[in-house]
Design a protein around this motif. Structure first.
Motif, PDB file in Angstrom:
ATOM      1  N   LYS A   1      -0.382   4.980   4.600  1.00  0.00           N
ATOM      2  CA  LYS A   1       0.124   4.556   5.897  1.00  0.00           C
ATOM      3  C   LYS A   1      -0.175   3.092   6.207  1.00  0.00           C
ATOM      4  O   LYS A   1       0.341   2.556   7.180  1.00  0.00           O
ATOM      5  CB  LYS A   1      -0.470   5.437   7.000  1.00  0.00           C
ATOM      6  N   SER A   2      -0.958   2.494   5.408  1.00  0.00           N
ATOM      7  CA  SER A   2      -1.299   1.098   5.669  1.00  0.00           C
ATOM      8  C   SER A   2      -0.092   0.203   5.424  1.00  0.00           C
ATOM      9  O   SER A   2       0.573   0.306   4.394  1.00  0.00           O
ATOM     10  CB  SER A   2      -2.450   0.665   4.758  1.00  0.00           C
TER      11      SER A   2
ATOM     12  N   CYS B   1       0.848  -1.196   0.000  1.00  0.00           N
ATOM     13  CA  CYS B   1       0.000   0.000   0.000  1.00  0.00           C
ATOM     14  C   CYS B   1       0.882   1.245   0.000  1.00  0.00           C
ATOM     15  O   CYS B   1       1.941   1.278   0.646  1.00  0.00           O
ATOM     16  CB  CYS B   1      -0.919   0.001   1.227  1.00  0.00           C
TER      17      CYS B   1
ATOM     18  N   ASN C   1      -0.196  -2.922   4.917  1.00  0.00           N
ATOM     19  CA  ASN C   1      -0.669  -4.136   4.247  1.00  0.00           C
ATOM     20  C   ASN C   1       0.045  -4.347   2.919  1.00  0.00           C
ATOM     21  O   ASN C   1       0.424  -3.393   2.225  1.00  0.00           O
ATOM     22  CB  ASN C   1      -2.174  -4.072   4.012  1.00  0.00           C
TER      23      ASN C   1
ATOM     24  N   PRO D   1     -10.864   5.363   5.783  1.00  0.00           N
ATOM     25  CA  PRO D   1      -9.587   4.689   6.054  1.00  0.00           C
ATOM     26  C   PRO D   1      -8.738   4.463   4.800  1.00  0.00           C
ATOM     27  O   PRO D   1      -7.558   4.132   4.912  1.00  0.00           O
ATOM     28  CB  PRO D   1     -10.026   3.351   6.668  1.00  0.00           C
ATOM     29  N   SER D   2      -9.321   4.655   3.633  1.00  0.00           N
ATOM     30  CA  SER D   2      -8.530   4.477   2.413  1.00  0.00           C
ATOM     31  C   SER D   2      -7.746   5.736   2.063  1.00  0.00           C
ATOM     32  O   SER D   2      -6.926   5.730   1.155  1.00  0.00           O
ATOM     33  CB  SER D   2      -9.449   4.106   1.245  1.00  0.00           C
TER      34      SER D   2
ATOM     35  N   SER E   1      -6.435  -5.090   0.955  1.00  0.00           N
ATOM     36  CA  SER E   1      -6.992  -3.867   1.532  1.00  0.00           C
ATOM     37  C   SER E   1      -5.852  -2.961   1.963  1.00  0.00           C
ATOM     38  O   SER E   1      -4.873  -3.419   2.563  1.00  0.00           O
ATOM     39  CB  SER E   1      -7.884  -4.197   2.730  1.00  0.00           C
ATOM     40  N   CYS E   2      -6.044  -1.677   1.629  1.00  0.00           N
ATOM     41  CA  CYS E   2      -5.056  -0.687   2.051  1.00  0.00           C
ATOM     42  C   CYS E   2      -5.645   0.287   3.067  1.00  0.00           C
ATOM     43  O   CYS E   2      -5.181   1.409   3.217  1.00  0.00           O
ATOM     44  CB  CYS E   2      -4.532   0.081   0.833  1.00  0.00           C
TER      45      CYS E   2
ATOM     46  N   ASP F   1      -5.380   9.114   3.567  1.00  0.00           N
ATOM     47  CA  ASP F   1      -4.509   9.549   4.659  1.00  0.00           C
ATOM     48  C   ASP F   1      -4.738  11.031   4.916  1.00  0.00           C
ATOM     49  O   ASP F   1      -5.043  11.817   4.001  1.00  0.00           O
ATOM     50  CB  ASP F   1      -3.031   9.308   4.316  1.00  0.00           C
TER      51      ASP F   1
ATOM     52  N   HIS G   1      -6.514   2.080   6.467  1.00  0.00           N
ATOM     53  CA  HIS G   1      -5.706   2.338   7.666  1.00  0.00           C
ATOM     54  C   HIS G   1      -6.446   3.338   8.538  1.00  0.00           C
ATOM     55  O   HIS G   1      -6.818   4.428   8.090  1.00  0.00           O
ATOM     56  CB  HIS G   1      -4.334   2.901   7.286  1.00  0.00           C
TER      57      HIS G   1
ATOM     58  N   GLU H   1      -6.417   6.023  10.858  1.00  0.00           N
ATOM     59  CA  GLU H   1      -5.413   6.984  11.330  1.00  0.00           C
ATOM     60  C   GLU H   1      -5.588   7.319  12.807  1.00  0.00           C
ATOM     61  O   GLU H   1      -4.685   7.917  13.409  1.00  0.00           O
ATOM     62  CB  GLU H   1      -5.521   8.266  10.497  1.00  0.00           C
TER      63      GLU H   1
END
Length: 583
Positions: free
Chosen positions: A165-166, A162, A168, A205-206, A177-178, A208, A180, A182
């Motif tokens: 920040k993910s 990813c 994965n 979450p996808s 899935s990416c 940042d 994350h 925060e």
């Protein structure tokens, strides 16, 4: 002559200016090559050449040493197999020089070649183009490709990672899935560390950098991206769920909404617990304990959509009625009714003008029962329009007819409507020669006992109160009477039995003989019995003599021939006159 000698010059075997050996040794021999002079005639010079020995490949040069080449990768099996064993390619950098082969990286691998040995190869499956490489798989998923082990033998170990920040990643495929959150990062702890503490929310979450601080439940609904929100402790207790709010966040819900009321917070930025419920719409009432109000809605007294007064028009008053409210609770709508004005009684009509009725035949109006006058007259009382007064009717009993509004009816009776009377006529004797029965007729409906049975034509017989004797005088038939009157001499028609048919007779005049049934009679003239101009006319009788008419005919020679005879024992007679004194 002596023939000329045939001279030859093998420039490979002798030393001469044009030969392979010019005095410094044979050029071909010095290079380990073979010398060949294709044309040894003396005239042909400088045409010798060197050839390489096997396994070298000849690259000849006239009058000079040849360039001898050898591809060690094809001719030297050991070199080729060494490279191939490790997936590398063998390459001979200088085929004219022995020992110049090397192994080079192949199949997308990269690295420095090594002379007479294996190259130091690496394979970045993210950058190279090979059957096990990533190609554009990671880029298509908006992820980054990383080959964790670039050794040539480490295949299909590349990862799609990813880009945000993910952490994965997916080995040999994109990361599934990416996402994350925060709010798990250190920066987001600023929400929890705020005063009062706030909640961190990562709406997507996808992505940042989009995390937010939200005021905690029960506080103002403020939100701040990337840091704590301001003013969380200033909120409207009517629109917020909190321990001191109208909605405490329990199953009970909003206190004012549950009571059908509006909420009011007079100081939302300062005091807490000071909200109150206020009546909604046209309802009125005071707050109880600064909480739920005691609200009432009198739908008879105010103008509203559910009220008796709508747009300034009082529905009940317009109908001459009085509005009566049911329950005055604001949520009990359209439960008012219009009360009927006495003596009318309510039948139906909630939420609108009532249907009011009174049966004047049985009800007491003004201390009396209007319909009693009907019963006193032996008549029935009917009140068809029960919504109004003074319209009851007295109706005559069956089989009588007649009705009157608010009064005794003048009754009439067609006695022929009485089944027994009509049956008596129908059962009576019919007119001779007819099939129709007698009919009933009541000449005066205001009287009783005057009904009659009437015989069918041609009889005109009637009878009061029963069946008639349907006599028919057949002499009233012009044809019958005409036959008698037209006879010679004229005769009289007589029907002595009018209840039977075919028995009428033609009768001769007095003294003219007898009668005949259903036709003219044969008449005779007995001048002794008849009265006529030529008749005896009692002349003989007066003279105490007997009259005798010998001919009794009607012809001229048969009249005036009567005689008077003396009584026995006298035999005297006279024609047409009395006899002289009888002797």
């Amino acid at each position: 002559a002596v023939p000329a000698a045939e001279c030859v010059l093998d420039e490979c075997g002798v030393m001469c200016v044009t030969c392979a050996d010019t005095g410094m040794g044979n050029v071909c021999g010095r290079e380990g090559q073979n010398c060949t002079d294709a044309d040894v005639s003396a005239e042909s010079t400088g045409d010798w050449f060197c050839t390489c020995g096997a396994p070298y490949v000849n690259t000849t040069a006239a009058a000079g040493a040849a360039r001898c080449e050898l591809d060690e990768c094809t001719e030297h099996a050991g070199a080729a197999s060494v490279c191939a064993e490790y997936g590398q390619t063998c390459f001979d950098t200088d085929r004219a020089t022995h020992g110049t082969w090397e192994c080079r990286c192949a199949g997308g691998a990269a690295g420095a070649a090594a002379a007479q040995g294996l190259a130091n190869c690496t394979l970045d499956e993210c950058a190279a183009n090979c059957t096990t490489c990533a190609g554009g798989v990671c880029a298509a998923a908006n992820q980054t490709c990383v080959d964790t082990n670039v050794r040539v033998a480490a295949l299909r170990d590349w990862e799609c990672r990813c880009t945000g920040k993910s952490p994965n990643a997916g080995t040999g495929r994109p990361a599934p899935s990416c996402l994350h959150n925060e709010c798990e990062d250190d920066d987001a702890k600023a929400c929890a560390n705020a005063v009062p503490a706030q909640d961190c929310v990562d709406p997507d979450p996808s992505r940042d950098g989009d995390w937010e601080c939200h005021c905690a439940p029960g506080m103002a609904a403020h939100v701040q991206a990337g840091g704590p929100a301001a003013g969380c402790d200033a909120f409207d207790e009517c629109t917020t769920a909190c321990g001191t709010c109208a909605d405490r966040g329990t199953e009970a819900g909003h206190a004012c909404e549950a009571a059908g009321q509006d909420c009011e917070d007079p100081a939302p930025l300062d005091a807490k617990g000071n909200w109150r419920c206020v009546c909604r719409g046209k309802a009125t009432g005071a707050n109880v304990g600064a909480r739920v109000a005691a609200c009432e809605l009198d739908e008879c007294a105010v103008d509203c959509d559910s009220c008796a007064v709508q747009g300034g028009v009082d529905v009940c008053a317009a109908a001459g009625q009085t509005c009566v409210e049911g329950a005055k609770t604001p949520y009990a709508l359209r439960d008012w009714v219009c009360a009927c004005a006495a003596p009318l009684a309510f039948v139906t009509g909630a939420g609108g003008a009532a249907v009011c009725e009174v049966d004047e035949c049985v009800a007491t109006v003004g201390g009396a029962m209007p319909g009693a006058v009907c019963a006193a007259a032996g008549q029935d009382c009917h009140d068809g329009q029960r919504g109004t007064l003074g319209d009851y009717e007295c109706v005559c009993k069956p089989l009588q007819t007649g009705r009157a509004v608010a009064a005794v009816a003048a009754c009439t009776l067609d006695e022929c409507d009485v089944a027994a009377n009509a049956a008596a006529c129908a059962a009576g004797q019919t007119t001779v020669g007819q099939s129709e029965p007698q009919t009933c007729r009541d000449p005066d409906h205001t009287q009783t006992g005057d009904w009659v049975c009437v015989c069918p034509a041609p009889s005109h017989a009637t009878a009061v109160g029963g069946a008639a004797a349907c006599a028919v005088d057949e002499c009233e038939d012009a044809a019958n009477a005409g036959r008698c009157a037209g006879a010679a001499p004229p005769q009289r028609c007589e029907d002595a039995h009018p209840l039977s048919s075919g028995d009428w007779v033609c009768q001769c005049g007095a003294g003219l003989g007898t009668e005949a049934v259903a036709g003219p009679a044969v008449c005779v003239l007995d001048e002794c019995e008849a009265a006529c101009a030529t008749c005896e006319n009692d002349a003989c009788t007066v003279a105490e003599q007997e009259c005798h008419d010998p001919a009794q005919g009607l012809r001229a020679n048969e009249t005036g021939d009567w005689v008077c005879r003396c009584h026995a024992p006298s035999t005297d007679a006279a024609v047409g006159a009395p006899v002289a004194p009888c002797t």
